[in-house]
Write an enzyme that holds these catalytic residues in place. Sequence first.
Site, PDB file in Angstrom:
ATOM      1  N   TYR A 137      -2.944  -5.912  17.020  1.00 41.77           N
ATOM      2  CA  TYR A 137      -3.135  -5.099  15.813  1.00 41.77           C
ATOM      3  C   TYR A 137      -4.392  -4.225  15.944  1.00 41.77           C
ATOM      4  O   TYR A 137      -4.370  -3.032  15.636  1.00 41.77           O
ATOM      5  CB  TYR A 137      -3.250  -6.054  14.627  1.00 41.77           C
ATOM      6  CG  TYR A 137      -3.315  -5.401  13.271  1.00 41.77           C
ATOM      7  CD1 TYR A 137      -2.190  -4.819  12.684  1.00 41.77           C
ATOM      8  CD2 TYR A 137      -4.510  -5.399  12.539  1.00 41.77           C
ATOM      9  CE1 TYR A 137      -2.252  -4.255  11.416  1.00 41.77           C
ATOM     10  CE2 TYR A 137      -4.577  -4.840  11.274  1.00 41.77           C
ATOM     11  CZ  TYR A 137      -3.450  -4.264  10.717  1.00 41.77           C
ATOM     12  OH  TYR A 137      -3.508  -3.709   9.459  1.00 41.77           O
ATOM     13  N   ILE A 192       0.835  -1.206   0.000  1.00 42.19           N
ATOM     14  CA  ILE A 192       0.000   0.000   0.000  1.00 42.19           C
ATOM     15  C   ILE A 192       0.875   1.264   0.000  1.00 42.19           C
ATOM     16  O   ILE A 192       0.582   2.237  -0.691  1.00 42.19           O
ATOM     17  CB  ILE A 192      -0.944  -0.028   1.221  1.00 42.19           C
ATOM     18  CG1 ILE A 192      -1.957  -1.175   1.055  1.00 42.19           C
ATOM     19  CG2 ILE A 192      -1.656   1.301   1.398  1.00 42.19           C
ATOM     20  CD1 ILE A 192      -2.852  -1.417   2.260  1.00 42.19           C
ATOM     21  N   LYS A 242      -1.770 -13.711  16.802  1.00 39.73           N
ATOM     22  CA  LYS A 242      -1.892 -14.866  17.705  1.00 39.73           C
ATOM     23  C   LYS A 242      -3.194 -14.668  18.472  1.00 39.73           C
ATOM     24  O   LYS A 242      -3.553 -13.525  18.780  1.00 39.73           O
ATOM     25  CB  LYS A 242      -0.769 -14.864  18.764  1.00 39.73           C
ATOM     26  CG  LYS A 242       0.490 -15.581  18.362  1.00 39.73           C
ATOM     27  CD  LYS A 242       0.392 -17.089  18.589  1.00 39.73           C
ATOM     28  CE  LYS A 242       1.670 -17.715  18.040  1.00 39.73           C
ATOM     29  NZ  LYS A 242       1.490 -18.982  17.420  1.00 39.73           N
ATOM     30  N   ASP A 299      14.401   3.034  10.404  1.00 46.65           N
ATOM     31  CA  ASP A 299      13.400   2.282  11.156  1.00 46.65           C
ATOM     32  C   ASP A 299      12.611   3.299  11.985  1.00 46.65           C
ATOM     33  O   ASP A 299      13.206   4.019  12.799  1.00 46.65           O
ATOM     34  CB  ASP A 299      14.120   1.266  12.069  1.00 46.65           C
ATOM     35  CG  ASP A 299      13.148   0.333  12.757  1.00 46.65           C
ATOM     36  OD1 ASP A 299      12.025   0.778  13.095  1.00 46.65           O
ATOM     37  OD2 ASP A 299      13.494  -0.838  12.959  1.00 46.65           O
TER      38      ASP A 299
HETATM   39  P1  NAD Z   1       3.246  -4.537   3.907  1.00 47.57           P
HETATM   40  O1  NAD Z   1       3.700  -5.464   4.973  1.00 47.57           O
HETATM   41  O2  NAD Z   1       3.115  -5.061   2.522  1.00 47.57           O
HETATM   42  O3  NAD Z   1       4.178  -3.235   3.875  1.00 47.57           O
HETATM   43  C1  NAD Z   1       4.511  -2.530   5.058  1.00 47.57           C
HETATM   44  C2  NAD Z   1       5.787  -1.748   4.821  1.00 47.57           C
HETATM   45  O4  NAD Z   1       6.123  -1.102   6.053  1.00 47.57           O
HETATM   46  C3  NAD Z   1       6.970  -2.645   4.450  1.00 47.57           C
HETATM   47  O5  NAD Z   1       7.670  -2.120   3.333  1.00 47.57           O
HETATM   48  C4  NAD Z   1       7.821  -2.644   5.705  1.00 47.57           C
HETATM   49  O6  NAD Z   1       9.225  -2.807   5.451  1.00 47.57           O
HETATM   50  C5  NAD Z   1       7.516  -1.266   6.277  1.00 47.57           C
HETATM   51  N1  NAD Z   1       7.817  -1.227   7.713  1.00 47.57           N
HETATM   52  C6  NAD Z   1       7.475  -2.135   8.647  1.00 47.57           C
HETATM   53  N2  NAD Z   1       8.029  -1.801   9.839  1.00 47.57           N
HETATM   54  C7  NAD Z   1       8.718  -0.648   9.635  1.00 47.57           C
HETATM   55  C8  NAD Z   1       9.514   0.173  10.486  1.00 47.57           C
HETATM   56  N3  NAD Z   1       9.705  -0.141  11.768  1.00 47.57           N
HETATM   57  N4  NAD Z   1      10.089   1.271   9.949  1.00 47.57           N
HETATM   58  C9  NAD Z   1       9.914   1.584   8.644  1.00 47.57           C
HETATM   59  N5  NAD Z   1       9.195   0.831   7.797  1.00 47.57           N
HETATM   60  C10 NAD Z   1       8.611  -0.283   8.294  1.00 47.57           C
HETATM   61  O7  NAD Z   1       1.849  -3.944   4.425  1.00 47.57           O
HETATM   62  P2  NAD Z   1       0.602  -3.342   3.610  1.00 47.57           P
HETATM   63  O8  NAD Z   1      -0.393  -4.421   3.426  1.00 47.57           O
HETATM   64  O9  NAD Z   1       1.075  -2.577   2.439  1.00 47.57           O
HETATM   65  O10 NAD Z   1       0.015  -2.359   4.713  1.00 47.57           O
HETATM   66  C11 NAD Z   1       0.333  -0.974   4.786  1.00 47.57           C
HETATM   67  C12 NAD Z   1      -0.479  -0.356   5.916  1.00 47.57           C
HETATM   68  O11 NAD Z   1      -1.883  -0.572   5.691  1.00 47.57           O
HETATM   69  C13 NAD Z   1      -0.178  -0.947   7.280  1.00 47.57           C
HETATM   70  O12 NAD Z   1      -0.236   0.062   8.257  1.00 47.57           O
HETATM   71  C14 NAD Z   1      -1.306  -1.931   7.486  1.00 47.57           C
HETATM   72  O13 NAD Z   1      -1.547  -2.203   8.830  1.00 47.57           O
HETATM   73  C15 NAD Z   1      -2.462  -1.198   6.815  1.00 47.57           C
HETATM   74  N6  NAD Z   1      -3.550  -2.095   6.398  1.00 47.57           N
HETATM   75  C16 NAD Z   1      -3.378  -3.042   5.443  1.00 47.57           C
HETATM   76  C17 NAD Z   1      -4.458  -3.840   5.057  1.00 47.57           C
HETATM   77  C18 NAD Z   1      -4.353  -4.879   3.985  1.00 47.57           C
HETATM   78  O14 NAD Z   1      -5.362  -5.506   3.673  1.00 47.57           O
HETATM   79  N7  NAD Z   1      -3.198  -5.097   3.374  1.00 47.57           N
HETATM   80  C19 NAD Z   1      -5.691  -3.697   5.697  1.00 47.57           C
HETATM   81  C20 NAD Z   1      -5.830  -2.739   6.686  1.00 47.57           C
HETATM   82  C21 NAD Z   1      -4.753  -1.940   7.030  1.00 47.57           C
END
Ligand code: NAD
Length: 445
Positions: free
Chosen positions: A351, A217, A293, A259
């Site tokens: 979460y 995203i 979990k 980070d």
């Molecule tokens: P993803 O896991 O594909 O990507 C997350 C990105 O965040 C990764 O590139 C990761 O390296 C980076 N990241 C993680 N920890 C980090 C840190 N400590 N410092 C810097 N970067 C860090 O996740 P996604 O599915 O693209 O989700 C993006 C956001 O949308 C998240 O906040 C997630 O909770 C939210 N979200 C996703 C969904 C879904 O269906 N995919 C649904 C609801 C909410």
Amino acid sequence: MKLDYLSFVRSGPGKFIAKKTGLPEPADLPRFKDRPQPILGPVLVLGNSQGTEDIANQLLAWDGDVRRHGDELDKIGSIIVVLDDIVEPGQTGPIIAELPAAFKKMKKGGRVITVSRTPLEDDPAVNAARAGLEGFIRTLAKEARYGTTANGILVDDDVELTSSSVIGALRFLLTAKSAFITGQTLRVSAEGGGIPTLWEQHLSGRVALVTGAARGIGAAIARTLHRDGAKVIILDVPAAGSALTDLANEIGAIPLQMDITADNAGERIVEELAKRDLKVNVFVHNAGITRDKYYVNMSEDRWNSVIDVNIAAQLRINNALLASDRIGDQFRLVSLASTSGVAGNAGQANYAYSKSAVMGMVAALGPILAERGGTANAVAPGFIETEMTGKIPAVQREVFRRSNSLKQGGLPLDVAETVSFLGSLPAGGYVGQTLRVCGQNLVGR
Ligand code: NAD
């Protein structure tokens, strides 16, 4: 061959089986690249108030094929029902009387939008008349077919229907950019920060920073903000460095390997902005993790790591930014929540806490930033097709995917379009809200 539900149900045998067994057949949702026009016409505008006239004039200014009666039309692209003047529930009658017949004639991917006043009145009849529309629009969204969406714009009493935030909301909800948003209401509680010179480059001259931008995203958000004219800074952990560099080259962005949970992450961001003599106008807290979990088996480690990335780091970064001189004008903070935070989700206590916390954070931060001409809002995605959701076991994934009114998962682009909208100038009138991008996920409000 892709063996997911959507591909299956659209295949010849899949279509047949779906019909026989009553499985939901998801509609093809046109996105902005398929339908770049601001309005799917003809657009029927219903209502009797001055506000109705104002909105019809706005649609004409966007070259809309505006009609005030639906009888002579075979097909209708969009319907806008303006009910800003109702003071008791009986007054909905005459307007709703025209709607069922028109609703039957909706084109694929149509739009129904109600524009009404926020139910914050002391008078029970007035408040009832206003509040009823929420149940109404949520129901239309559930009954709509073929990718039509239904959403409501709630405008506070002291905000004109001609204000930039009302116009911005209307424009966004009418376009194909809002394809995966349905059954939602958006409250306009201030005039907003103005109308962009060019709608399709509405972030031109603005600087945006996106965390967690290397993939999923976050990468879609970075690409979309770049498409919309922003100069983009993309941040991710050093381990995602090569994906980050590739994206930076693709969209001419500034990569920041960092980070966000580091104690001094906020100060480092401020330093990087200062080094380049930049101020940030749109800050997107997208980085997020899951460590699922069942709660009975939840370790402190899993709990703490999710809380730290998904909310505590955001609060620390905000404090550093707000204390600095690196915040640009019409500042827009957008954070990623989740429908898990709205409704709860088994196996995701950590979460869900963190995502509810995001909603609480923007609710408090919105008014604080509003005093400085900015605002904060959140986006709550439902099931979006990414690596994160790709890890969910197959059967459960299919169930999640179709548990919404549009019967399919959303795309990272759907979330990105919404972030870009909440990062826009008109979005100054949405204060501390959470907008769901979930196809009206069956869980939660
Ligand atoms: P993803 O896991 O594909 O990507 C997350 C990105 O965040 C990764 O590139 C990761 O390296 C980076 N990241 C993680 N920890 C980090 C840190 N400590 N410092 C810097 N970067 C860090 O996740 P996604 O599915 O693209 O989700 C993006 C956001 O949308 C998240 O906040 C997630 O909770 C939210 N979200 C996703 C969904 C879904 O269906 N995919 C649904 C609801 C909410």
